[in-house]
Scaffold this motif. Structure first.
Motif, PDB file in Angstrom:
ATOM      1  N   ARG A  81       0.843  -1.194   0.000  1.00  0.00           N
ATOM      2  CA  ARG A  81       0.000   0.000   0.000  1.00  0.00           C
ATOM      3  C   ARG A  81       0.878   1.243   0.000  1.00  0.00           C
ATOM      4  O   ARG A  81       2.023   1.201   0.450  1.00  0.00           O
ATOM      5  N   GLN A  82       0.313   2.357  -0.461  1.00  0.00           N
ATOM      6  CA  GLN A  82       1.108   3.573  -0.570  1.00  0.00           C
ATOM      7  C   GLN A  82       1.643   4.031   0.795  1.00  0.00           C
ATOM      8  O   GLN A  82       2.771   4.517   0.899  1.00  0.00           O
ATOM      9  N   GLU A  83       0.848   3.863   1.859  1.00  0.00           N
ATOM     10  CA  GLU A  83       1.321   4.304   3.163  1.00  0.00           C
ATOM     11  C   GLU A  83       2.492   3.453   3.663  1.00  0.00           C
ATOM     12  O   GLU A  83       3.377   3.940   4.371  1.00  0.00           O
ATOM     13  N   ASP A  84       2.522   2.174   3.267  1.00  0.00           N
ATOM     14  CA  ASP A  84       3.636   1.309   3.646  1.00  0.00           C
ATOM     15  C   ASP A  84       4.914   1.725   2.923  1.00  0.00           C
ATOM     16  O   ASP A  84       6.005   1.712   3.502  1.00  0.00           O
ATOM     17  N   ILE A  85       4.779   2.079   1.645  1.00  0.00           N
ATOM     18  CA  ILE A  85       5.943   2.525   0.870  1.00  0.00           C
ATOM     19  C   ILE A  85       6.498   3.821   1.443  1.00  0.00           C
ATOM     20  O   ILE A  85       7.711   3.969   1.637  1.00  0.00           O
ATOM     21  N   LEU A  86       5.605   4.755   1.733  1.00  0.00           N
ATOM     22  CA  LEU A  86       6.044   6.029   2.318  1.00  0.00           C
ATOM     23  C   LEU A  86       6.746   5.831   3.652  1.00  0.00           C
ATOM     24  O   LEU A  86       7.743   6.499   3.951  1.00  0.00           O
ATOM     25  N   ALA A  87       6.252   4.911   4.445  1.00  0.00           N
ATOM     26  CA  ALA A  87       6.857   4.655   5.754  1.00  0.00           C
ATOM     27  C   ALA A  87       8.287   4.144   5.594  1.00  0.00           C
ATOM     28  O   ALA A  87       9.191   4.549   6.340  1.00  0.00           O
ATOM     29  N   VAL A  88       8.505   3.252   4.621  1.00  0.00           N
ATOM     30  CA  VAL A  88       9.849   2.719   4.393  1.00  0.00           C
ATOM     31  C   VAL A  88      10.783   3.807   3.871  1.00  0.00           C
ATOM     32  O   VAL A  88      11.930   3.935   4.324  1.00  0.00           O
ATOM     33  N   ILE A  89      10.298   4.607   2.917  1.00  0.00           N
ATOM     34  CA  ILE A  89      11.140   5.676   2.374  1.00  0.00           C
ATOM     35  C   ILE A  89      11.508   6.679   3.467  1.00  0.00           C
ATOM     36  O   ILE A  89      12.660   7.108   3.575  1.00  0.00           O
ATOM     37  N   ASP A  90      10.538   7.045   4.301  1.00  0.00           N
ATOM     38  CA  ASP A  90      10.831   7.943   5.422  1.00  0.00           C
ATOM     39  C   ASP A  90      11.889   7.337   6.345  1.00  0.00           C
ATOM     40  O   ASP A  90      12.793   8.030   6.828  1.00  0.00           O
ATOM     41  N   GLN A  91      11.771   6.042   6.595  1.00  0.00           N
ATOM     42  CA  GLN A  91      12.738   5.347   7.449  1.00  0.00           C
ATOM     43  C   GLN A  91      14.138   5.397   6.833  1.00  0.00           C
ATOM     44  O   GLN A  91      15.133   5.647   7.539  1.00  0.00           O
ATOM     45  N   LEU A  92      14.224   5.199   5.525  1.00  0.00           N
ATOM     46  CA  LEU A  92      15.519   5.213   4.849  1.00  0.00           C
ATOM     47  C   LEU A  92      16.149   6.607   4.856  1.00  0.00           C
ATOM     48  O   LEU A  92      17.369   6.749   5.020  1.00  0.00           O
ATOM     49  N   VAL A  93      15.324   7.620   4.666  1.00  0.00           N
ATOM     50  CA  VAL A  93      15.844   8.995   4.687  1.00  0.00           C
ATOM     51  C   VAL A  93      16.400   9.340   6.060  1.00  0.00           C
ATOM     52  O   VAL A  93      17.410  10.054   6.179  1.00  0.00           O
ATOM     53  N   GLU A  94      15.782   8.826   7.108  1.00  0.00           N
ATOM     54  CA  GLU A  94      16.247   9.110   8.466  1.00  0.00           C
ATOM     55  C   GLU A  94      17.504   8.329   8.832  1.00  0.00           C
ATOM     56  O   GLU A  94      18.236   8.715   9.748  1.00  0.00           O
ATOM     57  N   MET A  95      17.775   7.233   8.133  1.00  0.00           N
ATOM     58  CA  MET A  95      18.970   6.436   8.418  1.00  0.00           C
ATOM     59  C   MET A  95      20.224   7.160   7.952  1.00  0.00           C
ATOM     60  O   MET A  95      20.210   7.835   6.927  1.00  0.00           O
ATOM     61  N   ASP A  96      21.317   6.969   8.670  1.00  0.00           N
ATOM     62  CA  ASP A  96      22.601   7.435   8.141  1.00  0.00           C
ATOM     63  C   ASP A  96      23.199   6.327   7.269  1.00  0.00           C
ATOM     64  O   ASP A  96      22.655   5.219   7.172  1.00  0.00           O
ATOM     65  N   TYR A  97      24.326   6.632   6.650  1.00  0.00           N
ATOM     66  CA  TYR A  97      24.936   5.679   5.723  1.00  0.00           C
ATOM     67  C   TYR A  97      25.275   4.357   6.414  1.00  0.00           C
ATOM     68  O   TYR A  97      25.039   3.272   5.863  1.00  0.00           O
ATOM     69  N   ALA A  98      25.810   4.422   7.620  1.00  0.00           N
ATOM     70  CA  ALA A  98      26.201   3.209   8.339  1.00  0.00           C
ATOM     71  C   ALA A  98      24.995   2.311   8.608  1.00  0.00           C
ATOM     72  O   ALA A  98      25.081   1.088   8.486  1.00  0.00           O
TER      73      ALA A  98
END
Length: 360
Positions: free
Chosen positions: A282-299
């Motif tokens: 679902r679109q909300e699941d995709i957005l949640a993952v992308i938000d999570q990735l943006v908040e992650m640092d490279y490590a």
């Protein structure tokens, strides 16, 4: 198992006679083995990955007998120099030698070995193809953009909702993104015949990451990446605007980006194709993952089992392309495909050889 074939005499005078003692009857079954099952190979050397799939026909599909995948970054630095670098070509040739050994050990009888955007764009692409022929003893075919889009659709179209009268199929590559508006199944049996519009966009995970950097990606930088990708997508979005109003419309994505997003959504401790291929998100699941990735640092991205160190600097570039497509074609659901170009090549070759008909 080889099925017995009943062989009858072609002599009309033999019909109705009795067998002579000590001789074989022309009416008794004999067991003639079928010809050996053909073994097919499909190789896709892209801007980022070298991937091989070896398979044999099985019912109306195929059974994979071997596979290989290695990140070679053939297109590293290509955008700046317009040439394939020596180190990148060395990595690709070594991976291709492994592929050749696998094909030999599996007794491959027919193969199609393709390379895509990196060799299309590079001024020394043909020179590299000649080097591969000399050193790896493989004949690479530089396919055009339309062929790449058609094969990608053929490889993953089976995952489209049968009720959908319009689907946007996209394949986010290393150097380009193929995007296709595909009509419903009622239009034609062959997925390639249902292509209404298509485009090869000059944006891929490697090119976008090299333009913006993939190590430190802030929210603001990510949004600029999305806006840049949206501009590249705009002409196609205009031509394919009618897809959004189709009955049961949805997106169908095939690439390392979408499978990574799916793996993270599922919380997989280790990537598992069986869990990802065919998943509806679902679109909300995709957005949640992308938000999570943006908040992650490279490590943190490098430590994630579904990303890994080799792709940690590329995943957000892929997400920016994915997000630009989602915004241009809003859909409540996206089908995730861990299949595409290689599977399309295999299916096309088997269809041309009537491989399934011969097995009946």
């Amino acid at each position: 198992m080889v099925a017995p074939a009943h062989v009858h005499s072609a002599d009309p005078d033999a019909v109705g006679t009795k067998p002579v003692a000590g001789t074989a009857s022309p009416f008794l079954p004999t067991y003639a083995p079928r010809p050996p099952v053909a073994t097919y190979a499909a190789l896709d050397l892209g801007t980022n990955n070298c991937r091989l799939l070896i398979a044999r026909p099985a019912q109306h599909g195929f059974r994979v007998v071997d596979a290989f995948s290695r990140i070679v970054r053939l297109g590293e630095g290509l955008a700046a120099s317009s040439r394939l670098g020596d180190a990148a070509m060395d990595r690709a040739v070594e991976a291709l030698k492994i592929c050749r050994a696998k094909m030999a050990s599996r007794g491959v009888t027919r193969a199609r070995l393709v390379t895509t955007e990196a060799c299309r764009a590079a001024t020394n692409g043909l020179e590299f193809v000649r080097r591969v022929a000399a050193e790896a003893e493989l004949d690479l075919e530089i396919i055009d953009q339309r062929t790449e889009a058609s094969l990608a659709v053929s490889g993953c179209a089976a995952l489209a909702d049968p009720a959908a009268e319009g689907v946007i199929v996209f394949d986010i590559g290393g150097g380009s993104t193929e995007i296709i508006w595909m009509g419903g199944r009622a239009e034609a049996r062959d997925p390639a015949a249902r292509i209404r519009e298509w485009a090869s966009l000059p944006i891929g995970v490697v090119t976008v990451a090299e333009r913006y950097g993939g190590i430190d990606v802030s929210r603001e930088l990510f949004e600029r990446m999305v806006e840049d990708c949206a501009q590249a997508l705009a002409p196609f979005a205009l031509k394919a605007a009618g897809a959004r109003g189709a009955r049961s419309f949805h997106l169908l994505g095939t690439s390392g980006t979408v499978t990574t997003v799916a793996g993270i959504h599922l919380g997989l401790a280790r990537y598992d194709r069986r869990e990802v291929d065919g998943l509806w998100m679902r679109q909300e699941d995709i957005l949640a993952v992308i938000d999570q990735l943006v908040e992650m640092d490279y490590a943190a991205r490098a430590a994630n089992a579904c990303i890994g160190r080799e792709r940690a600097d590329l995943v957000l570039a892929g997400c920016a392309i994915f997000e630009a497509i989602r915004r241009a074609f809003p859909s409540e659901r996206v089908r995730i495909a861990d299949r595409g170009l290689r599977e399309g090549i295999l299916l096309r070759m088997m269809h041309e050889d009537r491989a399934w008909w011969r097995r009946r």
